[in-house]
Motif scaffolding. Structure first.
Motif, PDB file in Angstrom:
ATOM      1  N   ASP A 459       0.834  -1.206   0.000  1.00 23.92           N
ATOM      2  CA  ASP A 459       0.000   0.000   0.000  1.00 23.92           C
ATOM      3  C   ASP A 459       0.870   1.258   0.000  1.00 23.92           C
ATOM      4  O   ASP A 459       1.060   1.925   1.019  1.00 23.92           O
ATOM      5  N   ARG A 485      -6.933  -3.172   4.068  1.00 26.00           N
ATOM      6  CA  ARG A 485      -5.553  -3.078   4.541  1.00 26.00           C
ATOM      7  C   ARG A 485      -5.549  -3.068   6.063  1.00 26.00           C
ATOM      8  O   ARG A 485      -6.535  -2.718   6.709  1.00 26.00           O
ATOM      9  N   ALA A 492      -1.696  -4.944   1.345  1.00 22.14           N
ATOM     10  CA  ALA A 492      -3.125  -4.703   1.197  1.00 22.14           C
ATOM     11  C   ALA A 492      -3.687  -5.667   0.156  1.00 22.14           C
ATOM     12  O   ALA A 492      -2.948  -6.278  -0.617  1.00 22.14           O
TER      13      ALA A 492
END
Length: 524
Positions: A459, A485, A492
């Motif tokens: 992420d 996430r 994620a």
């Protein structure tokens, strides 16, 4: 007394099984029109391949409880229509296992000892002993593609010939292979090392054209190839070209891309033995099929549960209504798992919560296993035999329940453990919609339908943009996107729903992108 229609010719012993339990009407020449007019009189019907049990027939069958196919394939039965109308469909998958395995061995022997062309030569008045030098099977390597019920029977017979056996089957575990005395290998290794190669897998998009020119050219000199499974697994145009170029190769076929076989150049070749889709055709197999399905019908007439149900287990009406929305959930979860997990599944952990508990969860587990196993096995997996087949494959099934006080009435959570990885997926039914609510414990809420992709990534700023850009470059439109996430900058999970199927080249392009760890394309 309840009435059973035997609409095709079956072995007399099958009819004898039913006598005394039902009024048996034997009418093996019944026409489609006559069937439509009279089907509402019957509690059960037994067919082979001639009679077509269509939706029109089923919807007129107001008293029908069971449709029995005295054989394996059910292409002539509208199974979905039967399910929709609460009618059981059964078959006799075990009836042909030994018969087909023996036919495969017969083709192997015919080719290894050149029996077919030697027979033709003698009948032509010739005595060409030197032309028909053969090959012993002892100490040769048999390669089996697909270790289901039939493949396993071929292995048993090959062992009697003192053959070494290697197998390619992504869904067999090392433990099961050890028990059978075989060695698991890759398809490429099997093709390169087998003296005899035999195919026992279903025809699916993945297996269509599995053996084409590239694979045929990898085969050993003097190798033998057998197909008693399904036509289309071998590319016949490529097969002819390679056999013309390499006359030392030998092939035995019982099934073809188009049947009956017409105008095929394969008939011109001496290194090919062809039979007209008769691997399952023996008196014993037909007898066994008739007896098996007659016993199944008798069980239903007596209010019991048959063993070879192809559509749905029998449950009481109250339980069925309670479970009905969750059958679709297990179906979708099974379809996702078979498309996202690695081969060699070792264990499935299934956790139920909420109002799905006790004995009510048993049909759901079986439905899940049916959806998970059916695409990868040659023989039909049904809700009754799913657990035993999973056990045969060495897959450990663990079921559990938890009390979960959350916003959902009930959830199903599945943890799949393979030799290589592990995936966890949880789903529910919300407002009559089947939804996935978490993947690997990342919260995601998305309805399960259409074309999707599960993407694991890091992420970081711009990563989602890269994913969208690549899909856009291939003109793949995103309909919906959900992201889960645990922490900023960490791993994620994204699930995207798109308007068309995602090609393999797009999956590869995404996986090559920095910060994207894995991509699984799914079609529901």
């Amino acid at each position: 007394m309840q009435k059973v229609l035997v609409a095709d010719k079956i072995n007399d012993q099958g009819v004898e099984v039913l006598e005394g339990s039902a009024e048996v009407v034997f009418d093996p020449t019944i026409t489609p029109e006559e069937l439509l007019e009279t089907i509402d009189q019957y509690t059960g019907i037994i067919v082979r391949s001639r009679t077509k049990v269509t939706r029109d027939v089923i919807e007129k069958a107001k008293n029908l409880k069971i449709i029995a196919r005295a054989g394996v394939g059910v292409d002539n039965i509208d199974v979905q229509a039967a399910t929709d109308n609460g009618i059981l469909v059964v078959n006799a998958p075990q009836s042909t296992s030994i018969t087909v395995a023996e036919h495969a061995m017969g083709l192997i022997l015919a080719l290894s000892r050149k029996i077919a062309i030697a027979d033709a030569s003698v009948k032509d008045g010739k005595w060409e002993k030197s032309r028909f030098m053969g090959m012993e099977l002892r100490n040769k390597t048999l390669g089996v593609i697909g270790m289901g019920r039939i493949g396993s029977q071929v292995v048993k017979r090959a062992k009697a010939f003192e053959m070494d056996v290697i197998v390619y089957d992504p869904y067999i575990t090392e433990e099961t292979a050890d028990e059978l005395g075989v060695r698991i290998t890759t398809l490429e290794d099997l093709i390169e090392n087998a003296d005899v190669m035999t195919i026992h897998v279903p025809l699916t998009p993945e297996t269509k054209g599995l053996i084409s020119k590239e694979q045929l050219n990898q085969m050993k000199d003097n190798a033998i190839l057998i197909n008693c499974a399904r036509g289309g697994i071998i590319n016949e145009e490529d097969l002819y070209e390679v056999l013309k170029e390499r006359p030392e190769l030998k092939v035995g076929l019982d099934v073809y891309e188009n049947e009956p076989l017409e105008d095929s150049p394969l008939v011109e070749l001496d290194n090919v033995v062809l039979t007209p889709h008769i691997a399952a055709s023996t008196k014993e197999a037909q007898r066994d099929a008739a007896i098996i399905v007659a016993k199944e019908v008798k069980e239903v007439l007596n209010g019991n549960t048959p063993s070879n149900v192809l559509n749905m287990p029998v449950v009481d009406s109250e339980t069925f209504q309670k479970l009905k929305p969750y059958f679709k959930l297990t179906e979708k979860l099974g379809q996702i798992l078979v498309q996202t997990t690695s081969p060699n599944v070792k264990e499935l952990k299934i956790i139920y919560s909420g109002k799905i508990s006790g004995r009510a969860k048993e049909p759901l587990t079986r439905e899940l296993l049916k959806e998970f196993l059916n695409p990868i096995l040659n023989e039909p997996v049904n809700s009754v035999n799913a657990k035993s087949i999973a056990k045969q494959r060495g897959i450990v099934i663990t079921e559990g329940e938890i009390d979960k006080n959350g916003k959902y009435d009930a959830t199903i959570k599945i943890d799949v453990i393979t030799d290589d990885d592990e995936i966890t997926i949880e789903g529910t039914v919300e407002n009559d919609e089947v939804c996935v609510i978490s993947i690997d414990d990342y919260d995601i809420n998305l309805t399960l339908e259409g074309n999707m992709a599960i993407i694991k990534y890091i992420d970081l700023p711009g990563t989602i943009g890269k994913i969208g850009q690549i899909l856009g470059d291939y003109e793949i439109n995103i309909g919906e996107m959900k992201v889960g996430r645990l922490s900023e900058g960490g791993e994620a999970v994204m699930v995207v729903k798109v308007d068309q199927e995602i090609p393999e080249e797009v999956v590869e392009k995404l996986e090559e992108t920095p910060d994207i760890e894995s991509v699984k394309a799914i079609k529901l």
